[in-house]
Design an enzyme around this catalytic site. Structure first.
Site, short mmCIF file in Angstrom:
data_model
loop_
_atom_site.label_atom_id
_atom_site.label_comp_id
_atom_site.label_asym_id
_atom_site.label_seq_id
_atom_site.Cartn_x
_atom_site.Cartn_y
_atom_site.Cartn_z
N GLU A 72 -4.64 4.32 3.28
CA GLU A 72 -3.71 3.44 2.59
C GLU A 72 -4.37 2.97 1.30
OE1 GLU A 72 -1.45 0.90 5.83
OE2 GLU A 72 -3.62 0.79 6.14
N ASN A 81 0.94 4.62 1.72
CA ASN A 81 0.41 5.27 2.91
C ASN A 81 0.45 6.77 2.68
OD1 ASN A 81 0.22 2.98 5.07
ND2 ASN A 81 2.10 2.64 3.91
N THR A 87 0.82 -1.21 0.00
CA THR A 87 0.00 0.00 0.00
C THR A 87 0.85 1.25 0.00
OG1 THR A 87 -0.15 0.04 2.42
CG2 THR A 87 -1.92 -1.10 1.23
#
Length: 130
Positions: free
Chosen positions: A78, A30, A28
């Site tokens: 995310e 962030n 992901t």
């Protein structure tokens, strides 16, 4: 709390996180950004643009919340960019939340969370144009 109507755009810089998503097979980005007021915790079908590379919009799945399966406490945004494997740390991105997929919840196991994430990706592919 006021409900936000979708789509909602969130812009911010990609920062290092816990790298938990990467370990689960879903890296992901962030996002360091102001937290949206009135946005429900949960998972959203989304599209992401890496600013400075405006020619491409990527389908993505975005989570907004506290990560209860891992006893998280701080709110985070995310996004998992589908079919993407580039280093974008410290790059600015814009994420457009298109559709609410499911509320955030605590899963009994990581295996259950991974199964839900796979379902989120399938749902996103059917809703995005990327």
């Amino acid at each position: 709390m006021t409900k936000l109507e979708l789509p909602v755009r969130i812009r911010g810089v990609v920062a290092h996180g816990d790298k938990r998503g990467r370990g689960l097979g879903f890296p992901t980005a962030n996002l360091i950004s102001g937290m949206p007021v009135g946005l429900d915790y949960g998972v959203y079908a989304s599209e992401t643009v890496i600013l400075g590379d405006m020619s491409k919009t990527y389908a993505s799945v975005t989570s907004f919340g506290i990560r209860p399966t891992f006893d998280g406490a701080d709110r985070r945004i995310e996004t998992h960019i589908l079919d993407f494997n580039e280093d974008i740390y410290d790059r600015e991105i814009e994420v457009s939340l298109l559709a609410f997929l499911r509320p955030e919840r605590r899963f009994a196991s990581v295996k259950d969370l991974v199964a839900a994430m796979r379902g989120d990706i399938m749902a996103t592919r059917s809703r995005t144009r990327s």
